[in-house]
Design a protein around this motif. Structure first.
Motif, PDB file in Angstrom:
ATOM      1  N   THR A  36       0.829  -1.209   0.000  1.00  0.00           N
ATOM      2  CA  THR A  36       0.000   0.000   0.000  1.00  0.00           C
ATOM      3  C   THR A  36       0.859   1.253   0.000  1.00  0.00           C
ATOM      4  O   THR A  36       0.636   2.182  -0.784  1.00  0.00           O
ATOM      5  N   GLY A  37       1.844   1.281   0.892  1.00  0.00           N
ATOM      6  CA  GLY A  37       2.709   2.451   0.980  1.00  0.00           C
ATOM      7  C   GLY A  37       3.518   2.676  -0.282  1.00  0.00           C
ATOM      8  O   GLY A  37       3.715   3.818  -0.718  1.00  0.00           O
ATOM      9  N   THR A  38       3.990   1.607  -0.892  1.00  0.00           N
ATOM     10  CA  THR A  38       4.765   1.724  -2.125  1.00  0.00           C
ATOM     11  C   THR A  38       3.923   2.323  -3.242  1.00  0.00           C
ATOM     12  O   THR A  38       4.370   3.217  -3.977  1.00  0.00           O
ATOM     13  N   TYR A  39       2.691   1.829  -3.360  1.00  0.00           N
ATOM     14  CA  TYR A  39       1.805   2.344  -4.409  1.00  0.00           C
ATOM     15  C   TYR A  39       1.487   3.825  -4.195  1.00  0.00           C
ATOM     16  O   TYR A  39       1.624   4.646  -5.107  1.00  0.00           O
ATOM     17  N   ILE A  40       1.066   4.179  -2.985  1.00  0.00           N
ATOM     18  CA  ILE A  40       0.664   5.567  -2.736  1.00  0.00           C
ATOM     19  C   ILE A  40       1.866   6.504  -2.818  1.00  0.00           C
ATOM     20  O   ILE A  40       1.759   7.624  -3.321  1.00  0.00           O
ATOM     21  N   ALA A  41       3.022   6.051  -2.312  1.00  0.00           N
ATOM     22  CA  ALA A  41       4.213   6.889  -2.384  1.00  0.00           C
ATOM     23  C   ALA A  41       4.625   7.168  -3.828  1.00  0.00           C
ATOM     24  O   ALA A  41       5.241   8.195  -4.126  1.00  0.00           O
ATOM     25  N   ARG A  42       4.286   6.273  -4.721  1.00  0.00           N
ATOM     26  CA  ARG A  42       4.553   6.497  -6.145  1.00  0.00           C
ATOM     27  C   ARG A  42       3.519   7.409  -6.781  1.00  0.00           C
ATOM     28  O   ARG A  42       3.847   8.286  -7.595  1.00  0.00           O
ATOM     29  N   MET A  43       2.254   7.229  -6.407  1.00  0.00           N
ATOM     30  CA  MET A  43       1.179   7.970  -7.062  1.00  0.00           C
ATOM     31  C   MET A  43       0.968   9.365  -6.486  1.00  0.00           C
ATOM     32  O   MET A  43       0.612  10.298  -7.217  1.00  0.00           O
ATOM     33  N   GLN A  44       1.166   9.528  -5.185  1.00  0.00           N
ATOM     34  CA  GLN A  44       0.818  10.809  -4.566  1.00  0.00           C
ATOM     35  C   GLN A  44       1.611  11.990  -5.150  1.00  0.00           C
ATOM     36  O   GLN A  44       0.998  13.012  -5.502  1.00  0.00           O
ATOM     37  N   PRO A  45       2.936  11.898  -5.285  1.00  0.00           N
ATOM     38  CA  PRO A  45       3.664  13.022  -5.887  1.00  0.00           C
ATOM     39  C   PRO A  45       3.228  13.313  -7.321  1.00  0.00           C
ATOM     40  O   PRO A  45       3.209  14.480  -7.748  1.00  0.00           O
ATOM     41  N   ARG A  46       2.878  12.284  -8.059  1.00  0.00           N
ATOM     42  CA  ARG A  46       2.448  12.477  -9.441  1.00  0.00           C
ATOM     43  C   ARG A  46       1.089  13.182  -9.486  1.00  0.00           C
ATOM     44  O   ARG A  46       0.840  14.036 -10.345  1.00  0.00           O
ATOM     45  N   TYR A  47       0.207  12.818  -8.560  1.00  0.00           N
ATOM     46  CA  TYR A  47      -1.090  13.494  -8.500  1.00  0.00           C
ATOM     47  C   TYR A  47      -0.913  14.960  -8.103  1.00  0.00           C
ATOM     48  O   TYR A  47      -1.536  15.855  -8.689  1.00  0.00           O
ATOM     49  N   LEU A  48      -0.063  15.210  -7.112  1.00  0.00           N
ATOM     50  CA  LEU A  48       0.176  16.585  -6.661  1.00  0.00           C
ATOM     51  C   LEU A  48       0.797  17.429  -7.774  1.00  0.00           C
ATOM     52  O   LEU A  48       0.597  18.648  -7.822  1.00  0.00           O
ATOM     53  N   ALA A  49       1.556  16.767  -8.655  1.00  0.00           N
ATOM     54  CA  ALA A  49       2.163  17.469  -9.787  1.00  0.00           C
ATOM     55  C   ALA A  49       1.214  17.569 -10.980  1.00  0.00           C
ATOM     56  O   ALA A  49       1.602  18.054 -12.043  1.00  0.00           O
ATOM     57  N   ASP A  50      -0.010  17.086 -10.811  1.00  0.00           N
ATOM     58  CA  ASP A  50      -1.051  17.170 -11.841  1.00  0.00           C
ATOM     59  C   ASP A  50      -0.695  16.383 -13.107  1.00  0.00           C
ATOM     60  O   ASP A  50      -1.039  16.787 -14.221  1.00  0.00           O
ATOM     61  N   VAL A  51      -0.048  15.244 -12.912  1.00  0.00           N
ATOM     62  CA  VAL A  51       0.247  14.360 -14.047  1.00  0.00           C
ATOM     63  C   VAL A  51      -1.074  13.735 -14.514  1.00  0.00           C
ATOM     64  O   VAL A  51      -1.777  13.108 -13.709  1.00  0.00           O
ATOM     65  N   PRO A  52      -1.462  13.894 -15.761  1.00  0.00           N
ATOM     66  CA  PRO A  52      -2.780  13.446 -16.231  1.00  0.00           C
ATOM     67  C   PRO A  52      -3.094  11.983 -15.942  1.00  0.00           C
ATOM     68  O   PRO A  52      -4.220  11.651 -15.540  1.00  0.00           O
ATOM     69  N   SER A  53      -2.131  11.096 -16.149  1.00  0.00           N
ATOM     70  CA  SER A  53      -2.407   9.679 -15.920  1.00  0.00           C
ATOM     71  C   SER A  53      -2.699   9.401 -14.442  1.00  0.00           C
ATOM     72  O   SER A  53      -3.556   8.562 -14.110  1.00  0.00           O
ATOM     73  N   ALA A  54      -2.018  10.102 -13.540  1.00  0.00           N
ATOM     74  CA  ALA A  54      -2.262   9.919 -12.102  1.00  0.00           C
ATOM     75  C   ALA A  54      -3.621  10.484 -11.717  1.00  0.00           C
ATOM     76  O   ALA A  54      -4.358   9.881 -10.919  1.00  0.00           O
ATOM     77  N   VAL A  55      -3.971  11.628 -12.262  1.00  0.00           N
ATOM     78  CA  VAL A  55      -5.281  12.230 -11.986  1.00  0.00           C
ATOM     79  C   VAL A  55      -6.392  11.288 -12.447  1.00  0.00           C
ATOM     80  O   VAL A  55      -7.388  11.082 -11.739  1.00  0.00           O
ATOM     81  N   ALA A  56      -6.221  10.702 -13.622  1.00  0.00           N
ATOM     82  CA  ALA A  56      -7.231   9.783 -14.152  1.00  0.00           C
ATOM     83  C   ALA A  56      -7.316   8.520 -13.307  1.00  0.00           C
ATOM     84  O   ALA A  56      -8.414   8.003 -13.052  1.00  0.00           O
ATOM     85  N   GLU A  57      -6.172   8.009 -12.854  1.00  0.00           N
ATOM     86  CA  GLU A  57      -6.180   6.787 -12.063  1.00  0.00           C
ATOM     87  C   GLU A  57      -6.867   7.001 -10.715  1.00  0.00           C
ATOM     88  O   GLU A  57      -7.625   6.150 -10.258  1.00  0.00           O
ATOM     89  N   LEU A  58      -6.626   8.139 -10.084  1.00  0.00           N
ATOM     90  CA  LEU A  58      -7.289   8.409  -8.803  1.00  0.00           C
ATOM     91  C   LEU A  58      -8.788   8.587  -8.985  1.00  0.00           C
ATOM     92  O   LEU A  58      -9.576   8.205  -8.112  1.00  0.00           O
ATOM     93  N   ALA A  59      -9.190   9.165 -10.119  1.00  0.00           N
ATOM     94  CA  ALA A  59     -10.619   9.300 -10.394  1.00  0.00           C
ATOM     95  C   ALA A  59     -11.272   7.922 -10.492  1.00  0.00           C
ATOM     96  O   ALA A  59     -12.387   7.715 -10.001  1.00  0.00           O
ATOM     97  N   ARG A  60     -10.582   6.972 -11.105  1.00  0.00           N
ATOM     98  CA  ARG A  60     -11.103   5.602 -11.186  1.00  0.00           C
ATOM     99  C   ARG A  60     -11.147   4.962  -9.799  1.00  0.00           C
ATOM    100  O   ARG A  60     -12.129   4.317  -9.429  1.00  0.00           O
ATOM    101  N   LEU A  61     -10.083   5.154  -9.030  1.00  0.00           N
ATOM    102  CA  LEU A  61     -10.020   4.545  -7.706  1.00  0.00           C
ATOM    103  C   LEU A  61     -11.127   5.047  -6.789  1.00  0.00           C
ATOM    104  O   LEU A  61     -11.654   4.289  -5.978  1.00  0.00           O
TER     105      LEU A  61
END
Length: 256
Positions: A36-61
């Motif tokens: 869990t920590g590995t996944y979120i630690a990878r995705m959270q900075p990308r979401y905060l940086a407004d990376v489109p793929s991360a934004v889309a993945e969190l919307a699905r989640l």
């Protein structure tokens, strides 16, 4: 009456329900927390940086928040399940992998809901346990110290602790996460995932419930000490929100 004594392999009684290999009992929650920590630690900075793929993945989640993994087939393969599969590779005797999948899925989807629309701060923060987060939220709502034990927010935490099914835990945690999101109070989702894994194993459930209650009560003591330390030093406490995908969670998620 004649009593027949059975010998050989058939003499051993079948293992009780929910029994598990002793060698896997301790590392299992840690692997769940680490995935869990590995996944979120990878995705959270990308979401905060407004990376489109991360934004889309969190919307699905977010569509899976408060649900069970099998109820949202669209999310199979994301939300930390691949990280979990990688960590479980080689652990053939891992106890109840379905428990692990449910725990990682629930924690990751709740984090995605918690993180929604917040681009200035990550809502996953190590060390902010569930009981402590609820205590922080109560204080942000302006409750006096004498009223904290009677707060409706505390009662929501109690409802999580007294839930009898994972479906109920999921729904009740979702309610708390929405309140935490509104106040921008972060939560340690790696620790929560490890606790959710253990909660599903009936013999370990009481221990997890005690942890949630202990977290709530110890948060009051910790807050008092921090206030005193701040008054003595004349400065506030700094929070290190640094996240590393390869961080070793050790026994952290097992409440150690």
């Amino acid at each position: 009456m004649t009593t027949t004594t059975t010998t050989g392999d058939d003499a051993s009684p079948p293992p009780p329900p929910d029994s598990e290999p002793v060698t896997e009992r301790l590392p299992a929650p840690r692997l769940v927390a680490r995935a869990t920590g590995t996944y979120i630690a990878r995705m959270q900075p990308r979401y905060l940086a407004d990376v489109p793929s991360a934004v889309a993945e969190l919307a699905r989640l977010r569509r899976g928040a408060g649900k069970r993994a099998h109820q949202v087939p669209d999310l199979w393969g994301i939300g930390g399940t691949d990280e979990l599969a990688d960590l479980l590779d080689g652990h053939e005797g891992f106890f109840r992998p379905e428990y692990a999948e449910e725990a990682v899925f629930l924690a990751a989807t709740l984090w995605a809901l918690h993180q929604q629309s917040s681009r200035d701060h990550g809502m996953y923060s190590r060390g902010q346990n569930l009981g402590g987060a609820v205590r922080t939220l109560i204080r942000l709502k302006g409750a006096a110290s004498a009223d904290e034990e009677d707060s409706p927010l505390r009662k929501r935490l109690v409802r999580v602790g007294t839930a009898e099914s994972l479906d109920s835990v999921a729904v009740r945690l979702r309610e708390i996460v929405l309140l935490l999101r509104g106040a921008k109070v972060p939560l340690d989702y790696a620790r929560l995932a490890g606790q959710l894994y253990r909660w599903q194993h009936r013999p370990d459930r009481a221990g997890v419930q005690r942890e949630w209650g202990r977290e709530f009560h110890l948060a009051a003591v910790s807050a008092a000490r921090k206030a005193k330390a701040g008054a003595d030093s004349g400065s506030g406490d700094a929070i290190d929100g640094t996240l590393r995908p390869d961080e070793d969670f050790g026994g952290y998620a097992a409440g150690e």
